[in-house]
Design a protein around this motif. Structure first.
Motif, PDB file in Angstrom:
ATOM      1  N   SER B  27      26.726 -20.035 -51.749  1.00  0.00           N
ATOM      2  CA  SER B  27      26.323 -19.361 -50.513  1.00  0.00           C
ATOM      3  C   SER B  27      25.060 -18.507 -50.647  1.00  0.00           C
ATOM      4  N   LYS B  39      17.595 -17.657 -38.891  1.00  0.00           N
ATOM      5  CA  LYS B  39      18.706 -18.132 -38.064  1.00  0.00           C
ATOM      6  C   LYS B  39      20.013 -17.509 -38.537  1.00  0.00           C
ATOM      7  N   THR B  40      21.043 -17.710 -37.762  1.00  0.00           N
ATOM      8  CA  THR B  40      22.376 -17.310 -38.196  1.00  0.00           C
ATOM      9  C   THR B  40      23.316 -18.495 -38.056  1.00  0.00           C
ATOM     10  N   MET B  41      24.475 -18.393 -38.742  1.00  0.00           N
ATOM     11  CA  MET B  41      25.453 -19.471 -38.710  1.00  0.00           C
ATOM     12  C   MET B  41      26.836 -18.884 -38.505  1.00  0.00           C
ATOM     13  N   THR B  42      27.734 -19.674 -37.969  1.00  0.00           N
ATOM     14  CA  THR B  42      29.126 -19.238 -37.931  1.00  0.00           C
ATOM     15  C   THR B  42      29.712 -19.425 -39.320  1.00  0.00           C
ATOM     16  N   VAL B  43      30.903 -18.840 -39.538  1.00  0.00           N
ATOM     17  CA  VAL B  43      31.512 -18.902 -40.867  1.00  0.00           C
ATOM     18  C   VAL B  43      31.803 -20.349 -41.269  1.00  0.00           C
ATOM     19  N   THR B  44      32.330 -21.155 -40.315  1.00  0.00           N
ATOM     20  CA  THR B  44      32.663 -22.547 -40.654  1.00  0.00           C
ATOM     21  C   THR B  44      31.407 -23.341 -40.990  1.00  0.00           C
ATOM     22  N   GLU B  45      30.347 -23.105 -40.241  1.00  0.00           N
ATOM     23  CA  GLU B  45      29.083 -23.803 -40.530  1.00  0.00           C
ATOM     24  C   GLU B  45      28.566 -23.417 -41.913  1.00  0.00           C
ATOM     25  N   HIS B  46      28.704 -22.114 -42.203  1.00  0.00           N
ATOM     26  CA  HIS B  46      28.261 -21.589 -43.489  1.00  0.00           C
ATOM     27  C   HIS B  46      28.993 -22.275 -44.637  1.00  0.00           C
TER      28      HIS B  46
END
Lengths: 281, 287
Positions: B27, B39-46
């Motif tokens: 990560s 950008k940002t990501m959701t936890v699942t995308e991460h």
């Protein structure tokens, strides 16, 4: 021509002495048992020296033993730093961590039958694999210094010790365990007073296998990257510079370290498992 | 059935732990990329991203198997990117070296059993050689043989040979000495010559010991062949794949080469185990 003749004469002389000694009445005494292999080794060394000098074999192919000895004596400080880096920091620390982890896991595995039946075949399988191949990965994770070498050693020694210790912990008879139960001994008392001592011969088998693996792991891991010291580093760079006398000097260090390490474990075994039939005189 | 279920459970747990370990290992790279892109990501995308990176610190199991599938099945076996090609290079060196080492080992063991002088001179050295890391001389052998013009298969086979040599000598000597005094006496009452004693008693009796050492020897041979491929600078073979992978940070390639080596080792040991079972059964030593 004369070189071959001299070599053959030396060989015949050494061999004749050994045949005489081996077939004499004193063959089974301790000094003779040590003397015969010593004469054999010495004869090989002398022939090596004679052949290399007689035929003028280039130093980049095979240096004579006398030159290796001189190089060994001259570069003691270098050899010592390499020894500390590879053996003490890499192999020994990894060996201690890997073996203690394996023994602890073995005790847990032994307690739960399900784990034993599941983990033991996997452990046996892992013990046969070329684990030393994980070296490039671990060097990438833990950096070039001794930590990555210790990590390789941990993985290499873990499975042989685990498998042997689990086998050893099962080596008590139902009668012995029943006796402990009639004494009202708890699980831990049975473990420490009966089952761990009974497991010692097996455990030392694993520890002895692991002792040789530890040095192999630490040296080979250095071929994949290391700081500018260490036995594996010195071997691979000296080979590159064609300084073969240095390579041989390191090999002598590795051989000495390996046999003394193994000897120390064997001595410890003798002290701990003095009661076992294989140790009785 | 009693062992299959626990073994599958253990393997399942290992795979689950592996996937879980990928998340913290990979990560930082994901976070770095996101920061750079703003950008940002959701936890699942991460989490999904940590399992699908190009050069992860720890590749997820499916990435390794994808790579194995791609390089073993999908590539032509003559291609330099095929793992079968590299595996065959390593395997041929291993088998050649193993054959030489085993043959010489058996011959020396026969000599040791028949000559007392040879026994006392050589045997202590054979035992000591088991405790020293002989693999350390592998780079030297490769370079020295290269400088006198020998290269390719033979130097690696040579390393494999001496790694399998000593286990075979030690195991075979033990095996040839395993017939007890009663059996030897029986042959003497038959007035058997020492050659007959060798072929009819000692050799058959030594086979279980021989197979046990062969299993150790073949695993050591494979390690020898892999290590022998390192100093030549990563040209061909599984060891070369490992080294090239570590040069260029191709972790998926390292892991797939590692799995290929593991499969090869397991296959070789299983093959010897099979031959052992068939041989011993035909000899009536094991039912």
């Amino acid at each position: 021509m004369s070189t071959i003749a001299v070599a053959l004469v030396i060989w015949a002389a050494g061999w004749m002495v050994n045949v005489r000694l081996a077939n004499s009445t004193v063959a089974n005494t301790r000094p003779v048992k040590l003397l015969v292999p010593a004469i054999f080794g010495f004869t090989i060394l002398v022939i090596w020296e004679v052949v290399v000098r007689g035929f003028g074999v280039p130093l980049v192919i095979l240096p004579p033993p006398s030159m290796i000895a001189v190089r060994f004596a001259d570069s003691l400080p270098t050899l010592w730093t390499d020894f500390v880096q590879t053996f003490v920091k890499g192999a020994l620390s990894g060996y201690v961590m890997g073996c203690s982890a394996a023994v602890l896991v073995a005790i847990v595995v032994d307690r739960y039958d399900f784990l034993r039946r599941g983990l033991l075949p996997v452990g046996n399988f892992m013990a046969a694999l070329p684990i030393v191949g994980t070296a490039p990965i671990l060097v990438m994770w833990f950096g070039f210094d001794w930590q990555s070498k210790a990590a390789v050693v941990i993985i290499m020694v873990f499975f042989p010790v685990l498998v042997n210790t689990v086998a050893g912990l099962r080596d008590t008879s139902a009668m012995q365990r029943d006796l402990m139960r009639t004494y009202g001994a708890s699980y831990w008392q049975t473990l420490f007073k009966l089952r761990l001592p009974a497991a010692m011969p097996f455990m030392f088998n694993g520890l002895k296998i692991a002792a040789t693996l530890a040095l192999v792991g630490a040296i080979v891991a250095e071929f994949f990257g290391s700081p500018t010291r260490g036995m594996g580093f010195r071997i691979s760079t000296s080979v590159g510079q064609l300084a073969l006398d240095m390579v041989w000097a390191e090999i002598v260090v590795a051989a000495l370290a390996g046999s003394f390490f193994y000897g120390a474990i064997a001595l410890l075994e003798k002290g701990v498992t003095f009661w076992h039939p294989s140790q009785r005189k | 059935m009693r062992t299959v279920f626990p073994v599958l459970t253990v393997i399942g747990v290992i795979v689950a732990l592996w996937y879980a370990a990928c998340i913290p290992m990979n990560s930082p790279w994901t976070i770095q990329q996101l920061e750079r892109a703003g950008k940002t990501m959701t936890v699942t995308e991460h989490i999904a991203d940590t399992w699908a990176q190009e050069r992860p610190r720890l590749p997820a199991p499916h990435q390794v198997f994808q790579e194995l599938w791609d390089t073993v099945v999908m590539k032509k076996i003559t291609s330099k990117r095929s793992l079968v090609y590299h595996g065959w290079i390593t395997l041929s060196a291993t088998l050649l070296g193993f054959g030489i080492g085993t043959g010489l080992g058996i011959l020396l063991a026969v000599g040791i059993v028949h000559s007392r002088a040879m026994d006392m001179s050589v045997m202590p050295w054979a035992i000591v050689s088991q405790t020293i890391p002989i693999i350390a001389i592998a780079p030297m052998i490769i370079v020295v043989l290269y400088s006198i013009g020998v290269q390719g298969l033979l130097p690696k086979a040579f390393i494999s040979a001496y790694l399998s040599f000593f286990p075979v000598v030690v195991g075979m000597v033990k095996g040839l000495r395993s017939p007890d005094a009663m059996q030897l006496d029986l042959l003497r009452t038959y007035y058997a010559s020492s050659a007959q004693g060798f072929w009819k008693l000692r050799l058959p009796a030594s086979l279980p010991y021989l197979f046990a050492s062969l299993k150790i020897g073949v695993a050591a041979s494979l390690v020898g062949a892999i290590v022998g491929e390192l100093p030549t600078g990563a040209v061909r073979g599984l060891g070369a794949r490992l080294l090239a992978g570590s040069y260029y940070g191709q972790t998926v390639q390292i892991w797939s080469a590692l799995f290929a080596a593991a499969i090869l080792a397991a296959g070789l040991v299983a093959l010897i185990g099979l031959i052992e079972r068939i041989t011993l059964r035909r000899m009536g030593m094991r039912t």
